[in-house]
Design a protein around this motif. Structure first.
Motif, short mmCIF file in Angstrom:
data_model
loop_
_atom_site.label_atom_id
_atom_site.label_comp_id
_atom_site.label_asym_id
_atom_site.label_seq_id
_atom_site.Cartn_x
_atom_site.Cartn_y
_atom_site.Cartn_z
N ALA A 233 0.82 -1.21 0.00
CA ALA A 233 0.00 0.00 0.00
C ALA A 233 0.86 1.27 0.00
O ALA A 233 0.37 2.34 -0.36
CB ALA A 233 -0.93 0.01 1.21
N LEU A 234 2.14 1.16 0.39
CA LEU A 234 3.00 2.33 0.41
C LEU A 234 3.29 2.83 -1.00
O LEU A 234 3.39 2.05 -1.94
CB LEU A 234 4.32 2.01 1.12
CG LEU A 234 4.24 1.73 2.63
CD1 LEU A 234 5.61 1.33 3.15
CD2 LEU A 234 3.69 2.94 3.39
N LYS A 235 3.45 4.14 -1.12
CA LYS A 235 3.81 4.73 -2.40
C LYS A 235 5.19 4.24 -2.84
O LYS A 235 5.97 3.72 -2.05
CB LYS A 235 3.80 6.26 -2.29
CG LYS A 235 2.43 6.86 -2.04
CD LYS A 235 2.51 8.37 -1.88
CE LYS A 235 1.13 8.99 -1.66
NZ LYS A 235 1.19 10.44 -1.43
N SER A 236 5.50 4.45 -4.12
CA SER A 236 6.79 3.98 -4.63
C SER A 236 7.96 4.64 -3.92
O SER A 236 9.04 4.06 -3.81
CB SER A 236 6.87 4.24 -6.14
OG SER A 236 6.70 5.63 -6.42
N GLU A 237 7.75 5.87 -3.41
CA GLU A 237 8.82 6.54 -2.67
C GLU A 237 8.88 6.10 -1.21
O GLU A 237 9.66 6.62 -0.42
CB GLU A 237 8.67 8.06 -2.73
CG GLU A 237 7.36 8.60 -2.19
CD GLU A 237 6.31 8.81 -3.28
OE1 GLU A 237 5.53 9.78 -3.16
OE2 GLU A 237 6.28 8.01 -4.23
N GLY A 238 8.04 5.12 -0.84
CA GLY A 238 8.10 4.55 0.48
C GLY A 238 7.34 5.33 1.53
O GLY A 238 6.54 6.22 1.21
N GLY A 239 7.57 5.00 2.78
CA GLY A 239 6.86 5.66 3.88
C GLY A 239 7.10 4.93 5.18
O GLY A 239 8.12 4.26 5.37
#
Length: 387
Positions: free
Chosen positions: A315-321
């Motif tokens: 579910a995290l964006k490609s830039e992470g989180g």
């Protein structure tokens, strides 16, 4: 300071400043622990004081927070008897037993007084006593009419309209509450540090003991973020993330219908219904529809949220989180669990070809869940390998 002649001294401040003032009063040993704070004139909350003769430094600290000189001390009459609530409970039960036992030639009553609950949970106008309270045979020896009178008197001295007894959490997928209501209703409405909650306490668990974690999550800066709350419940953490931490939107996954009802009611009461999307049903079906949308995922299920780990990574964006992972862990195994958890998330990321480097950040010990077992929350950062 001008505080009149009637009632008990209280310091009234705007509720937005309430948490900081409460901590300040407590740390300076001027907060009265046997009288509850009260709502005052709409947007204000009033804290009971042991002493109104503040030191100069405390006056300055309060004024710096409130932007007012410390002359807002008010005496609020008839808020609550100053006697310790545990003493009030023992007194009313002892009076009741003394009157009825003398009629029935029953055993000595002091052991039953000594066995009364030493703690309980208050949710708005409802007090829930721990499982097993009032379970001795003496309580069932009296008529339902006599017991109703006791429940009425207990509710009165504890300054609530409803009382009940908590039962062990149901062994089901949603950890349902099984509380028994003795008087009044299990439908509760209350404000916890400026956040509204509404739900049925006989069907939904709400742990007041997690208040420190709700505050910690709410104190984070989530400005501009989209958050996925994988186990939203009635908004225990969704609401603080939106209202306190400043998240832009929360996708709240929940499968328990009574919890969903409380989640919707609470969102409306807080005026945030346009900033929260409720995904009803098993999160094994809802989370796969939320791929690559989140800056942060919250995994607040006990004893373990492991079933949703991979789905929350996706579910995290490609830039992470960030991930906030709740778990029950034996105290002596926490260090080993942290290491294995990072390894497991890294393995999941590699297997799903997400390209994240997984880094453990902070571990919060929330409370003791059972002897030697801690409820912990592990803050984990996930970023692309190039970062």
């Amino acid at each position: 300071m001008n505080h009149g002649d009637n009632g008990h001294p209280f310091l009234a401040v705007h509720r937005l400043q309430g948490e900081r003032i409460h901590a300040l009063l407590k740390s300076n040993n001027v907060l009265h622990s046997h009288i509850s704070p009260v709502e005052h004139e709409g947007d204000f909350i009033a804290f009971p004081l042991l002493d109104v003769d503040f030191s100069a430094s405390l006056k300055n600290d309060i004024s710096a927070i409130t932007n007012l000189p410390v002359h807002v001390i008010k005496r609020i009459p008839h808020v609550m008897d100053e006697v310790d609530p545990h003493t009030r409970l023992q007194s009313v039960v002892k009076d009741w037993l003394t009157r009825l036992v003398s009629q029935k030639q029953s055993p000595e009553i002091q052991p039953f007084i000594d066995a009364l609950p030493k703690k309980w949970e208050r949710l708005g106008e409802l007090v829930l006593f721990p499982s097993g309270s009032f379970s001795q045979e003496i309580w069932t020896a009296f008529s339902s009419e006599d017991r109703s009178e006791l429940w009425r008197d207990i509710a009165s001295v504890l300054n609530v309209t409803s009382i009940g007894i908590q039962s062990p959490v149901a062994n089901d997928a949603v950890r349902s509450s099984q509380a028994t209501v003795l008087r009044g209703t299990s439908l509760v409405k209350f404000i916890d540090h400026g956040i509204h909650y509404e739900f049925d306490a006989a069907k939904v668990m709400f742990s007041s003991g997690n208040v420190t974690e709700r505050r910690r999550i709410g104190a984070m800066d989530m400005s501009g973020e989209t958050v996925v709350d994988a186990f939203a419940g009635v908004g225990y953490y969704s609401f603080p993330m939106l209202i306190k931490a400043g998240a832009t939107h929360v996708h709240a996954c929940e499968m328990n219908p009574p919890s969903i009802d409380g989640l919707v009611r609470g969102a409306e009461a807080n005026g945030i219904e346009d900033r929260i999307t409720v995904h009803q049903g098993n999160n094994q079906e809802s989370l796969p529809k939320l791929k690559r949308i989140a800056d942060r995922c919250h995994l607040g299920l006990l004893p373990s949220s492991e079933a949703a780990w991979g789905l929350c990574l996706q579910a995290l964006k490609s830039e992470g989180g960030w991930l906030h992972v709740h778990m029950n862990v034996k105290e002596e195994e926490i260090s080993d669990w942290k290491r294995k958890t990072i390894e497991q998330f890294q393995s999941l990321s590699d297997r799903m070809e997400l390209g994240f480097t997984i880094r453990g950040d902070h571990l919060e010990r929330v409370k003791w869940y059972a002897p030697y077992v801690r409820h912990v929350v592990y803050d984990i950062e996930c970023r692309p390998e190039r970062s």
